[in-house]
Enzyme design. Structure first.
Site, PDB file in Angstrom:
ATOM      1  N   HIS A 156       9.431  18.847  23.156  1.00 34.31           N
ATOM      2  CA  HIS A 156       8.169  18.188  22.839  1.00 34.31           C
ATOM      3  C   HIS A 156       6.998  19.155  22.910  1.00 34.31           C
ATOM      4  O   HIS A 156       7.068  20.231  23.516  1.00 34.31           O
ATOM      5  CB  HIS A 156       7.926  17.009  23.790  1.00 34.31           C
ATOM      6  CG  HIS A 156       7.764  17.438  25.223  1.00 34.31           C
ATOM      7  ND1 HIS A 156       6.580  17.925  25.728  1.00 34.31           N
ATOM      8  CD2 HIS A 156       8.644  17.443  26.258  1.00 34.31           C
ATOM      9  CE1 HIS A 156       6.730  18.228  27.009  1.00 34.31           C
ATOM     10  NE2 HIS A 156       7.977  17.948  27.361  1.00 34.31           N
ATOM     11  N   GLU A 180      13.971  13.726  30.299  1.00 35.12           N
ATOM     12  CA  GLU A 180      13.847  14.934  31.111  1.00 35.12           C
ATOM     13  C   GLU A 180      14.598  14.780  32.434  1.00 35.12           C
ATOM     14  O   GLU A 180      14.885  13.654  32.886  1.00 35.12           O
ATOM     15  CB  GLU A 180      12.366  15.221  31.378  1.00 35.12           C
ATOM     16  CG  GLU A 180      12.073  16.439  32.258  1.00 35.12           C
ATOM     17  CD  GLU A 180      12.584  17.760  31.690  1.00 35.12           C
ATOM     18  OE1 GLU A 180      13.822  17.894  31.532  1.00 35.12           O
ATOM     19  OE2 GLU A 180      11.754  18.652  31.445  1.00 35.12           O
TER      20      GLU A 180
END
Length: 261
Positions: A11, A89
């Site tokens: 990202h 994550e």
């Protein structure tokens, strides 16, 4: 046997990234202004890659990144992204929201390196690796179910265009003659574990002359990594027959990108 490309993108930058604060899973922040520009840059870089499926962590920084990549893409109109919690994550437990130096201090107190240390309530690297292995099974099954029977037709239709585009852009490295392309948008610590699993556990062939320090280095915001994976039907689950690493942590699309004033 069925071969497809897997392109992984981290990202874009968030303010937490800029401030060197840990986000993990519990801190769900949007992209910063610099992060939005990074995503536009990687979107332009990947604009002509004909992704056939898109899997995205369901944290908003990854979702925003994928939306911008798809908005810029000229070859995958109508392809919808699949939000996949397995791509979230690594969980950093009590360290989430705190400065990375705090994690280093906790690790030092425990006599461990910070990248190997698991804060209380966090995920171990083995747990993250297990999540990625589960995701690969989801990916392999979808590839075989949706595309394996149509591979010859897809190849003949896309081959010429892919080769022409490949000559014009390094974004197409390794895509020649490969008709099916998966995009994954995830996170820095997760991608680092994924690359290690593909290389060390699944014995991916490596690019000539690659330095291991680069291969396993932290992925920059909107960094791009790509593998070619060959899978075959098998019971009780699809089996990986071969893997090849094409590149990791590519960031040439960020060159010359202006910083926020």
């Amino acid at each position: 046997m069925f071969t497809f490309s897997l392109t992984m993108v981290r990202h874009g930058e968030t303010q937490y990234n800029r401030d060197k604060l840990l986000q993990g899973q519990g801190v769900d922040t949007p992209l910063s202004e610099a992060g939005l520009r990074q995503c536009e840059a990687v979107g332009r870089y990947l604009r002509d890659v004909p992704f056939t499926c898109v899997f995205v962590s369901n944290l908003q920084r990854a979702v925003q990144t994928a939306e911008i990549i798809l908005r810029n893409n000229t070859r995958c109109g109508g392809v919808e992204m699949t939000l996949e919690p397995l791509l979230r994550e690594r969980g950093f437990g009590i360290a989430e929201g705190r400065h990375k130096e705090d994690l280093t201090n906790m690790a030092n107190a425990a006599g461990q390196a910070s990248r190997d240390y698991t804060p209380p309530g966090g995920e171990t690297l083995d747990q993250v690796r297990l999540r990625f292995k589960k995701f690969l099974q989801v990916l392999f099954k979808q590839m075989l179910d949706k595309h394996s029977q149509s591979e010859p037709d897809a190849s003949s239709a896309a081959g010429g265009e892919a080769e022409a585009a490949a000559a014009a852009s390094s974004a197409h490295d390794g895509l020649q003659g490969v008709p099916v392309h998966a995009l994954v948008v995830s996170h820095g610590a997760y991608i680092r574990v994924a690359v290690r699993h593909l290389v060390e556990d699944l014995n991916s062939a490596l690019p000539a002359g690659v330095k291991m320090s680069h291969l396993f280095s932290p992925c920059p915001n909107t960094g791009v990594s790509r593998f070619l994976l060959t899978v075959s039907p098998s019971e009780p689950r699809p089996k990986l027959a071969a893997a090849r690493c094409l590149f990791t942590n590519r960031k040439e699309h960020l060159e010359g990108l202006a910083e926020a004033p």
